[in-house]
Design a protein around this motif. Structure first.
Motif, mmCIF file in Angstrom:
data_model
loop_
_atom_site.group_PDB
_atom_site.id
_atom_site.type_symbol
_atom_site.label_atom_id
_atom_site.label_comp_id
_atom_site.label_asym_id
_atom_site.label_seq_id
_atom_site.Cartn_x
_atom_site.Cartn_y
_atom_site.Cartn_z
ATOM 1 N N GLU A 151 111.415 -7.449 99.685
ATOM 2 C CA GLU A 151 111.247 -8.561 98.838
ATOM 3 C C GLU A 151 110.059 -9.107 99.487
ATOM 4 O O GLU A 151 109.772 -9.157 100.652
ATOM 5 N N PRO A 153 106.941 -12.263 99.905
ATOM 6 C CA PRO A 153 106.460 -13.815 99.684
ATOM 7 C C PRO A 153 105.459 -14.086 98.221
ATOM 8 O O PRO A 153 105.086 -12.986 97.742
ATOM 9 N N ASP A 154 105.665 -15.158 97.698
ATOM 10 C CA ASP A 154 104.911 -15.399 96.422
ATOM 11 C C ASP A 154 103.452 -15.293 96.421
ATOM 12 O O ASP A 154 102.925 -15.143 95.290
ATOM 13 N N ASN A 155 102.821 -15.457 97.488
ATOM 14 C CA ASN A 155 101.320 -15.403 97.605
ATOM 15 C C ASN A 155 100.636 -14.200 97.073
ATOM 16 O O ASN A 155 99.563 -13.954 97.503
ATOM 17 N N SER A 157 100.478 -10.280 94.370
ATOM 18 C CA SER A 157 101.226 -9.692 93.470
ATOM 19 C C SER A 157 101.860 -8.438 93.874
ATOM 20 O O SER A 157 101.642 -8.208 94.931
ATOM 21 N N ARG A 158 102.296 -7.756 93.166
ATOM 22 C CA ARG A 158 103.286 -6.770 93.634
ATOM 23 C C ARG A 158 103.486 -5.642 92.224
ATOM 24 O O ARG A 158 103.844 -6.169 91.086
ATOM 25 N N HIS A 174 96.847 -12.858 96.653
ATOM 26 C CA HIS A 174 96.105 -13.897 95.682
ATOM 27 C C HIS A 174 94.698 -14.255 96.356
ATOM 28 O O HIS A 174 93.834 -14.299 95.725
#
Ligand code: FUC
Length: 743
Positions: A151, A153-155, A157-158, A174
């Motif tokens: 998993e 973090p949001d910051n 792309s994946r 990003h």
């Protein structure tokens, strides 16, 4: 995190940072892209000559700059292990849960029982293989059910890919486009691999296995090279790394890790008569101060924990340990989890040489080397001087400029301060090649900066740093004590190195400058060592920084046995500052009291630090968590037992009564000497010196010395012993009783 139904491993990779070249908001290494700031710098110098001092706010207004695109050290993400088994098993109670970090093997272990089944998990990172290894097993067959997912973090792309028992995730931050990747491989004995239908994220999954091994490799495309700091995409490298690791059985991976780690960790043993009670570490810490045998056990553990942390945070081929070592779970950690250089980065490496971990220093030197080029641009643009420097803080992107934070932004001595580490490395190891090839070029360039940047003080004609600020307190002035002491040390060390290496030209440049330099040592109106050139100190100032005591530690300008008056003044200042402070501040004070040979106070500071600046997992806290306290205290404990600065070996210089009986082996002293000590009743009973190089050894105290069972001829001079050692030999020291000193 050690859960039973689910375990979560929070992952870090030291090169995963936002900011830098490519950062969204732009990045300029801390210096203006066009023009220069030298005019502002000159204006501050003129105002200081005219009015004597300037508030930090005014100085920052003129010379400070907003940080742009500086970035933060990042959390890499989480590996979630979902371990819940079949329905009926989940009903059974869990018992005998145990979670441990085994420092001797650098392994985290979890075990528990459910019904008749005993479960075991084991996690370690193998440095020689560059992978994290996780083993899950049970005492009965078919008991391991596991789904593993990564998993992020949001910051960023994946993109996920699940193929051939391997889970890969890769993407870009990003903010700056930094590429990252992780690859996770699963190997199971027995059981059945399957692809879960109901999961949101791709998962590696197995049910009914006898045992499972997970192996993970992660990296980024960061490269430690100014100005772009980017290299190849990590995919090919990680694939190779993981393929290579998977050619070994888990047992072999474990022994490769153990061999590598223990070769470092196992060099030093400390015994303080501690008896470890069978209680969890947070309780051991909470009880500290109530039971002497358990307290000693905690102190031993804390010392070795510092060594474990340094080995884990700083191995060759990676970045140096940052404000949190490597351990960060946030996207915006305190102070960016960066490299502060007005005490913090330096303190991280205080234990390295003395606790026999010279191998951990490579990342520091690589890091400093990478700052030289950008640091030259900053020096020129911000002050007009040649050579290189940096100021308060730096990142992995060559930030060497100033920030706009008035109380700390100005510290051009930071570069010079770091030079201490190169020269001390030479003193500890005697490695002249290191001095010639690694140390001297960087030291020389730092000295060039100061040869240019020093100004003549109209008050007394001495060379001073101006503008000069004493971290992180008071006004901007000329020639604050710490500035002068650091530059004095740099010139002294660089001159010594120039002489050793036969660079007469540079030695000739340094000699007159050193003679004209204000050394920054003054005793003030209340007997204190002055923090500023003028006697401005306030006796009730308990600021955490004790900058003006640099000369006592980590410097060696004030030596207790030689400079009694200055040492007394340092003690007055240290007493006035009090025993409080943040984690690193208390850790520094352990070292300072040790240098003053005040064992009781040094130990008191260690106790204060354990009580007030240590988290339940024994991490140091500022607060919040900051690793320097651990490293500073580990060095402080060594400093209490052995000192070797200023050309003299001092055994047990600051032994507290709480440690009246004990042993330590494997400490390192300057002069390429390995030292073992045994003491009882608060007195040394026997010491063993192993010499790596030949040379004279001056010992504090009177000893009879044997070598290969024969008694050696030594010279006794007052309370010292001098003898000539051969290389690669072992000498046994027997302290002489007091009466024999006077016969
Ligand atoms: C220095 C210290 C602070 C903190 C920061 C990371 O500026 O004065 O206390 O440790 O570094």
């Amino acid at each position: 995190m050690g859960g039973v139904e689910e375990d979560i491993l929070q992952l870090n990779e030291k090169t995963l940072w936002t900011g830098g070249p490519g950062a969204r908001e732009g990045y300029d290494y801390g210096v203006p892209p066009a023009g220069d700031q030298v005019a502002a710098y000159r204006q501050v110098q003129q105002r200081l000559n005219a009015q004597g001092s300037l508030s930090p706010e005014d100085a920052a207004e003129l010379m400070g700059r907003e940080m742009k695109g500086y970035g933060h050290y990042q959390n890499f993400g989480y590996l979630r292990l979902i371990l819940a088994g079949e329905e009926e098993e989940a009903q059974e109670e869990v018992s005998d849960y145990r979670r441990e970090l085994d420092l001797t093997n650098a392994v985290a272990r979890i075990s528990y029982r459910r019904g008749s089944v005993e479960y075991h998990r084991e996690y370690f990172y193998s440095y020689p293989d560059g992978v994290l290894v996780m083993r899950l097993s049970a005492n009965e067959r078919g008991q391991i059910h596991l789904r593993a997912q990564l998993e992020l973090p949001d910051n960023r792309s994946r993109e996920y890919q699940l193929k051939n028992k391997r889970l890969r995730v890769n993407g870009h931050l990003h903010d700056n486009g930094l590429a990252f990747e992780a690859q996770l491989a699963l190997q199971a004995e027995g059981g059945e691999l399957y692809t879960p239908a109901d999961s949101e994220l791709p998962q590696l999954a197995v049910r009914g296995a006898d045992s499972v091994t997970l192996v993970l490799a992660a990296g980024t495309d960061y490269a430690q090279r100014y100005p772009h700091y980017r290299g190849a995409h990590p995919h090919a490298r990680l694939t190779r790394t993981l393929d290579a690791a998977l050619t070994y059985t888990p047992d072999v991976l474990y022994s490769r890790h153990q061999e590598d780690y223990q070769a470092l960790f196992g060099r030093v043993a400390l015994h303080l008569q501690g008896v470890m009670p069978a209680i969890p570490t947070p309780m051991l810490l909470a009880n500290y101060g109530s039971d002497s045998a358990a307290d000693r056990a905690l102190e031993q553990l804390y010392f070795q924990f510092g060594r474990y942390l340094l080995i884990s945070a700083s191995r060759e081929g990676s970045l140096s340990a940052n404000l949190q070592g490597v351990w960060n779970h946030s996207a915006t950690p305190p102070w960016n989890a960066d490299y502060h250089v007005n005490i913090n980065l330096q303190m991280n490496y205080w234990p390295a040489l003395v606790t026999n971990l010279a191998e951990t220093t490579g990342p520091l030197y690589d890091f400093i080397d990478s700052l030289v080029e950008p640091g030259r641009v900053s020096a020129k643009k911000l002050t007009g001087a040649s050579g290189w420097t940096l100021f308060l803080n730096t990142n992995i992107w060559g930030f060497t400029g100033v920030i706009a934070w008035p109380t700390a932004f100005w510290q051009p001595e930071a570069g010079a301060w770091l030079m201490q580490h190169y020269y001390q490395h030479y003193l500890f190891t005697g490695d002249k090649k290191f001095l010639r090839e690694r140390g001297y070029p960087v030291m020389q360039d730092a000295a060039r900066f100061w040869l240019d940047a020093l100004v003549t003080d109209p008050r007394d004609g001495k060379l001073v740093v101006s503008p000069s600020f004493s971290p992180e307190y008071g006004n901007f002035t000329r020639g604050a004590a710490m500035s002068q002491q650091i530059v004095h040390e740099l010139f002294t060390y660089t001159l010594a190195a120039a002489q050793k290496l036969g660079d007469q030209d540079f030695a000739e440049q340094l000699r007159p400058a050193l003679a004209q330099l204000d050394p920054g040592l003054r005793i003030g109106r209340w007997g204190q060592l002055q923090e500023w050139k003028e006697d401005l100190d306030e006796a009730d100032n308990q600021h955490r920084h004790v900058s003006h005591l640099y000369a006592l530690h980590p410097g060696e300008q004030i030596v207790v046995s030689r400079d009694q008056e200055l040492a007394r003044a340092a003690q007055v200042s240290l007493n006035a500052r009090g025993d409080g402070g943040t984690g690193w501040s208390q850790a520094w004070k352990i070292n300072l009291w040790a240098r003053l040979q005040e064992g009781e106070r040094a130990h008191q500071l260690l106790s204060e630090q354990l009580k007030h600046s240590t988290l339940p997992n024994l991490w140091g806290t500022h607060p919040p968590f900051q690793i320097d306290g651990n490293f500073g205290a580990t060095a402080g404990i060594a400093e209490m037992l052995l000192q070797s600065h200023a050309g003299r070996l001092h055994l047990l210089p600051a032994l507290p009564s709480a440690w009246s009986q004990g042993e330590i082996s494997g400490l390192r002293a300057r002069g390429n000497i390995t030292v073992d000590l045994i003491w009882d009743g608060g007195k040394l009973t026997r010491a063993r010196l192993h010499t790596g190089s030949a040379g004279d050894i001056l010992l504090n105290g009177r000893y009879r010395i044997t070598h290969k069972d024969a008694e050696l001829t030594v010279r006794h001079n007052k309370a010292d012993t001098l003898f000539t050692a051969q290389a690669e030999q072992t000498y046994i020291l027997h302290p002489l009783a007091k009466q024999s000193i006077h016969h």
